[in-house]
Design a protein around this motif. Structure first.
Motif, PDB file in Angstrom:
ATOM      1  N   PRO A 103       0.821  -1.221   0.000  1.00  0.00           N
ATOM      2  CA  PRO A 103       0.000   0.000   0.000  1.00  0.00           C
ATOM      3  C   PRO A 103       0.851   1.265   0.000  1.00  0.00           C
ATOM      4  N   TRP A 109      -6.621  -0.067   2.161  1.00  0.00           N
ATOM      5  CA  TRP A 109      -6.599  -1.517   2.009  1.00  0.00           C
ATOM      6  C   TRP A 109      -6.996  -2.202   3.310  1.00  0.00           C
ATOM      7  N   MET A 217      -7.999  -6.757   0.139  1.00  0.00           N
ATOM      8  CA  MET A 217      -6.811  -7.330  -0.488  1.00  0.00           C
ATOM      9  C   MET A 217      -6.598  -8.751   0.028  1.00  0.00           C
TER      10      MET A 217
END
Length: 245
Positions: A103, A109, A217
């Protein structure tokens, strides 16, 4: 030296080209998951091997002296089987595994271990964009009843596996601006991605950052033991090393 290249990624295509330029004999193998795969610059076979024993026989009959596994980072079963068969037969094995995404500032995320955990993150009434391929769609059945849009390369060959979902056909690469335009048009509230890594396919993540869209994710599965490199250049260096042995 004769090399089996397990392909299906951009890195595999580049490696096939480099091997051909260097005069290294090899065969690229595609699983056949995509109906119109990008062609490799070396002799290519398409389709599975028919199980572990059949794969071992193929290596023996074809006289393969090395195997490079450049499959998708989530092709865990293929990688595990390949490493095991090669280790049992003393065949050099290398995994070309691109680095995972990390990230950046502004990313929203949320890490999950598997597809089934995504439903715990997404609130009721959200529009969810699945950029995860078609092979694991049934694992998202906890999202049933939500508005779920699953993008895949080929037109669907059957109905969506649960209520509320629909397919969107699209063939990469996708520009960041195009992804932003698409996400706005669809009213996407959540993006779901497997951590495959790679710059060409990162555009959807850049678009989500720009629009403030949260991302679920999915972590990579465990990888098999054995030699690993992250670049095509590293794979070529490995080939030159074993060629000298």
């Amino acid at each position: 030296m004769k090399v089996l290249l397990l392909a299906g990624t951009a890195e595999a295509r580049e490696l096939a080209s480099k091997m051909t330029e260097a005069g290294i004999e090899g065969v690229a193998s595609l699983a056949g998951a995509v109906r119109r795969p990008a062609m490799q610059e070396m002799p290519t076979r398409i389709g599975g091997f028919g199980g572990e024993a059949a794969f071992a026989r193929y290596l023996e009959v074809e006289g393969m002296t090395a195997v490079i596994d450049a499959t998708h980072p989530f092709a865990a079963r293929i990688s595990e089987r390949t490493e095991r068969v090669c280790a049992e037969r003393g065949i050099p094995y290398l995994q070309l595994l691109r680095p995972p995404w990390a990230p950046s500032e502004g990313d929203r995320w949320h890490d999950v271990n598997c597809e089934e955990e995504v439903a715990d993150l997404v609130p009721t009434g959200a529009t969810v964009f699945l950029a995860t391929g078609r092979q694991t769609l049934e694992r998202f059945e906890g999202l049933a009843g939500q508005e779920v849009i699953a993008r895949q390369i080929d037109p669907p060959d059957g109905p969506f596996p649960f209520a509320g979902g629909r397919f969107l056909v699209g063939r990469p690469p996708f520009a960041v601006e195009d992804e932003m335009r698409l996400f706005r048009k669809l009213g996407v509230d959540w993006l779901v991605v497997k951590n495959a890594g790679g710059e060409p396919s990162r555009s959807k993540l850049d678009a989500a950052r720009a629009l403030g869209i949260p991302v679920a994710m999915i972590a990579r599965p465990p990888q098999p033991p054995g030699d690993k490199v992250e670049t095509v250049q590293g794979a070529m260096a490995w080939l030159r090393e074993i060629e000298r042995e």
